[in-house]
Design a protein around this motif. Structure first.
Motif, PDB file in Angstrom:
ATOM      1  N   ILE A  20      -2.014   8.032   1.580  1.00 60.29           N
ATOM      2  CA  ILE A  20      -3.021   8.356   0.635  1.00 60.29           C
ATOM      3  C   ILE A  20      -4.379   7.771   1.490  1.00 60.29           C
ATOM      4  O   ILE A  20      -5.472   8.035   0.907  1.00 60.29           O
ATOM      5  CB  ILE A  20      -2.816   7.673  -0.540  1.00 60.29           C
ATOM      6  N   HIS A  21      -4.191   6.985   2.446  1.00 60.55           N
ATOM      7  CA  HIS A  21      -5.396   6.460   3.168  1.00 60.55           C
ATOM      8  C   HIS A  21      -5.804   7.260   4.391  1.00 60.55           C
ATOM      9  O   HIS A  21      -5.143   8.004   4.941  1.00 60.55           O
ATOM     10  CB  HIS A  21      -5.012   4.921   3.606  1.00 60.55           C
ATOM     11  N   MET A  33       0.793  -1.159  -0.017  1.00 63.89           N
ATOM     12  CA  MET A  33       0.042  -0.049   0.081  1.00 63.89           C
ATOM     13  C   MET A  33       0.717   1.384  -0.072  1.00 63.89           C
ATOM     14  O   MET A  33       1.897   1.229   0.536  1.00 63.89           O
ATOM     15  CB  MET A  33      -0.784   0.092   1.309  1.00 63.89           C
ATOM     16  N   LYS A  34       0.385   2.240  -0.638  1.00 64.31           N
ATOM     17  CA  LYS A  34       1.246   3.481  -0.640  1.00 64.31           C
ATOM     18  C   LYS A  34       0.978   4.197   0.835  1.00 64.31           C
ATOM     19  O   LYS A  34       0.140   4.285   1.250  1.00 64.31           O
ATOM     20  CB  LYS A  34       0.757   4.517  -1.777  1.00 64.31           C
ATOM     21  N   GLU A  35       1.774   4.970   1.077  1.00 58.07           N
ATOM     22  CA  GLU A  35       1.912   5.621   2.455  1.00 58.07           C
ATOM     23  C   GLU A  35       1.259   7.053   1.852  1.00 58.07           C
ATOM     24  O   GLU A  35       1.418   7.642   1.087  1.00 58.07           O
ATOM     25  CB  GLU A  35       3.295   6.068   2.832  1.00 58.07           C
TER      26      GLU A  35
END
Length: 67
Positions: free
Chosen positions: A5-6, A1-3
């Motif tokens: 963006i959530h 998962m990208k850091e």
């Protein structure tokens, strides 16, 4: 998962109009979620749900048209 963006996921209190409270998880930026109805006061869960008498409608139709 990208850091980064959530959305932040946190635990909040849910308060119903009937006074019942419980905790749930959300991404909304709030500490309390207010609702109008919950499983403690909803007619389906409390057993006070009204059922439509479909059989009565059929009998009324047959009587009206002489079937």
């Amino acid at each position: 998962m990208k850091e980064g963006i959530h959305p932040q996921y946190k635990e909040v209190d849910v308060v119903c109009a009937c006074g019942a409270t419980f905790k749930t998880g959300t991404t909304k930026n709030t500490d309390v979620i207010r609702v109008e109805i919950c499983n403690k006061c909803h007619p389906y869960f409390t057993g006070k749900q009204k059922l439509v008498d479909a059989g009565g409608r059929v009998d009324k139709f047959k009587k009206k048209y002489g079937i």
